[in-house]
Design an enzyme around this catalytic site. Sequence first.
Site, PDB file in Angstrom:
ATOM      1  N   MET A  24       0.846  -1.200   0.000  1.00 42.39           N
ATOM      2  CA  MET A  24       0.000   0.000   0.000  1.00 42.39           C
ATOM      3  C   MET A  24       0.880   1.247   0.000  1.00 42.39           C
ATOM      4  O   MET A  24       0.448   2.315   0.443  1.00 42.39           O
ATOM      5  CB  MET A  24      -0.933  -0.016   1.214  1.00 42.39           C
ATOM      6  CG  MET A  24      -1.918  -1.187   1.159  1.00 42.39           C
ATOM      7  SD  MET A  24      -3.415  -0.934   2.119  1.00 42.39           S
ATOM      8  CE  MET A  24      -2.737  -0.689   3.747  1.00 42.39           C
ATOM      9  N   GLY A  25       2.104   1.119  -0.500  1.00 45.94           N
ATOM     10  CA  GLY A  25       3.014   2.255  -0.494  1.00 45.94           C
ATOM     11  C   GLY A  25       3.560   2.493   0.896  1.00 45.94           C
ATOM     12  O   GLY A  25       3.612   1.570   1.715  1.00 45.94           O
ATOM     13  N   ALA A  26       3.961   3.753   1.161  1.00 46.03           N
ATOM     14  CA  ALA A  26       4.645   4.093   2.424  1.00 46.03           C
ATOM     15  C   ALA A  26       5.792   3.105   2.639  1.00 46.03           C
ATOM     16  O   ALA A  26       5.959   2.535   3.722  1.00 46.03           O
ATOM     17  CB  ALA A  26       3.667   4.100   3.599  1.00 46.03           C
ATOM     18  N   LEU A  27       6.562   2.904   1.594  1.00 45.69           N
ATOM     19  CA  LEU A  27       7.573   1.841   1.608  1.00 45.69           C
ATOM     20  C   LEU A  27       8.693   2.161   2.599  1.00 45.69           C
ATOM     21  O   LEU A  27       9.080   3.310   2.787  1.00 45.69           O
ATOM     22  CB  LEU A  27       8.162   1.645   0.206  1.00 45.69           C
ATOM     23  CG  LEU A  27       7.177   1.248  -0.901  1.00 45.69           C
ATOM     24  CD1 LEU A  27       7.950   0.879  -2.174  1.00 45.69           C
ATOM     25  CD2 LEU A  27       6.262   0.108  -0.502  1.00 45.69           C
ATOM     26  N   HIS A  31       9.668  -3.403   3.240  1.00 41.24           N
ATOM     27  CA  HIS A  31       9.233  -3.623   1.857  1.00 41.24           C
ATOM     28  C   HIS A  31      10.439  -3.851   0.954  1.00 41.24           C
ATOM     29  O   HIS A  31      10.399  -4.695   0.049  1.00 41.24           O
ATOM     30  CB  HIS A  31       8.464  -2.404   1.325  1.00 41.24           C
ATOM     31  CG  HIS A  31       7.188  -2.107   2.059  1.00 41.24           C
ATOM     32  ND1 HIS A  31       7.046  -1.015   2.872  1.00 41.24           N
ATOM     33  CD2 HIS A  31       5.996  -2.751   2.079  1.00 41.24           C
ATOM     34  CE1 HIS A  31       5.816  -0.993   3.369  1.00 41.24           C
ATOM     35  NE2 HIS A  31       5.161  -2.037   2.906  1.00 41.24           N
ATOM     36  N   GLY A 141       5.142 -10.154   3.665  1.00 42.01           N
ATOM     37  CA  GLY A 141       5.924 -10.097   4.903  1.00 42.01           C
ATOM     38  C   GLY A 141       5.291 -10.985   5.963  1.00 42.01           C
ATOM     39  O   GLY A 141       4.071 -10.974   6.136  1.00 42.01           O
ATOM     40  N   LYS A 143       5.523 -10.399   8.968  1.00 40.76           N
ATOM     41  CA  LYS A 143       5.075  -9.510  10.046  1.00 40.76           C
ATOM     42  C   LYS A 143       3.549  -9.515  10.101  1.00 40.76           C
ATOM     43  O   LYS A 143       2.964  -9.554  11.181  1.00 40.76           O
ATOM     44  CB  LYS A 143       5.611  -8.096   9.769  1.00 40.76           C
ATOM     45  CG  LYS A 143       5.689  -7.225  10.972  1.00 40.76           C
ATOM     46  CD  LYS A 143       4.439  -6.480  11.204  1.00 40.76           C
ATOM     47  CE  LYS A 143       4.345  -5.094  10.783  1.00 40.76           C
ATOM     48  NZ  LYS A 143       2.984  -4.568  10.919  1.00 40.76           N
ATOM     49  N   ASP A 144       2.902  -9.500   8.946  1.00 41.85           N
ATOM     50  CA  ASP A 144       1.439  -9.628   8.880  1.00 41.85           C
ATOM     51  C   ASP A 144       1.139 -11.123   8.722  1.00 41.85           C
ATOM     52  O   ASP A 144       0.723 -11.580   7.649  1.00 41.85           O
ATOM     53  CB  ASP A 144       0.897  -8.818   7.704  1.00 41.85           C
ATOM     54  CG  ASP A 144       1.176  -7.337   7.870  1.00 41.85           C
ATOM     55  OD1 ASP A 144       0.905  -6.793   8.956  1.00 41.85           O
ATOM     56  OD2 ASP A 144       1.691  -6.720   6.925  1.00 41.85           O
ATOM     57  N   SER A 179       7.035  -1.006  10.238  1.00 37.01           N
ATOM     58  CA  SER A 179       5.653  -0.893   9.778  1.00 37.01           C
ATOM     59  C   SER A 179       5.435   0.527   9.283  1.00 37.01           C
ATOM     60  O   SER A 179       5.970   1.485   9.868  1.00 37.01           O
ATOM     61  CB  SER A 179       4.684  -1.174  10.937  1.00 37.01           C
ATOM     62  OG  SER A 179       3.392  -0.702  10.617  1.00 37.01           O
TER      63      SER A 179
END
Length: 284
Positions: A24-27, A31, A141, A143-144, A179
């Site tokens: 969702m971007g905000a790399l 990422h 990831g 993480k999720d 995150s």
Amino acid sequence: MIIARTADEVAATVSGPIAFVPTMGALHEGHASLIRRAAASGNAVVVSDFVNPTQFGPGEDFERYPRDLAHDAAIAEAAGADVLYAPAVDEVYPDGFATTVDPGPLATELCGARRPGHFAGVATVVTRLYGLIGPTQAIFGRKDYQQFVLMQQVARDLALGVEVVGAPTVREPDGLALSSRNRYLSPSERRTAAEVPAALRRLARAYAAGERTEPLLLQAAATEGLELEYLALRATDLSAYQPAAPAVALIACHVGGTRLIDNIELDPAAPDAAATLLDAKDPA
Ligand code: PAF
């Protein structure tokens, strides 16, 4: 690397098998590690950059979710992406779009219990993006963790022909999992957030010391400093915890207005591994 706005532009740019990194971007560096993993496959690497409205509930952070395409492009390109696919909403959800991919009962547990519809939104957009891009491999990831397990299940159940790969969590020096939402934390909230990996670290140490009893492992992680949503121990497929089988400890909490999740995988064949990983990030 090119920035593509449409699936046709992606198709015109890449040839051969595609390794896909949905974002969702905000790399950030987490990422980047997924993109490097995709690039190591030798396949063309397509990274999507789409803040998916259907996976946000009322009152969640859809509106304020960070959007900065130039920043994302710099990170994606440096990590080895061939295409950054940043579609408009009506490319992903054109007029008449009416299908939902419901990943079933597991989508209502853990994160899904507090975020009704969230995983249906994720599964729907990811399946749609697969259809638009046509990858042979998708990198998620760990993480999720619940998302990763559910996307494996969706690919398997619907025979999508996409190999779903889970890549390790990248952590800050004190252990906090990277995150996109960490940027919402104030300096004092950021200090509180370090209690998330600290709780998992205590649990991992108890596991390394031989503890296998579910309540005692959870007790080792108990924390007063966090507003907990859940702390849970499950088998790695997220079915019920079995003491002798590989497991995962999962946590979700709120720090100020920010929701954080994290997990640590526990392996009875390598009982020290989780503690070693988190101890390496212990500032104490
Ligand atoms: O993990 C995320 O960033 C999102 O849930 C995903 C997989 C890109 C779907 O929008």
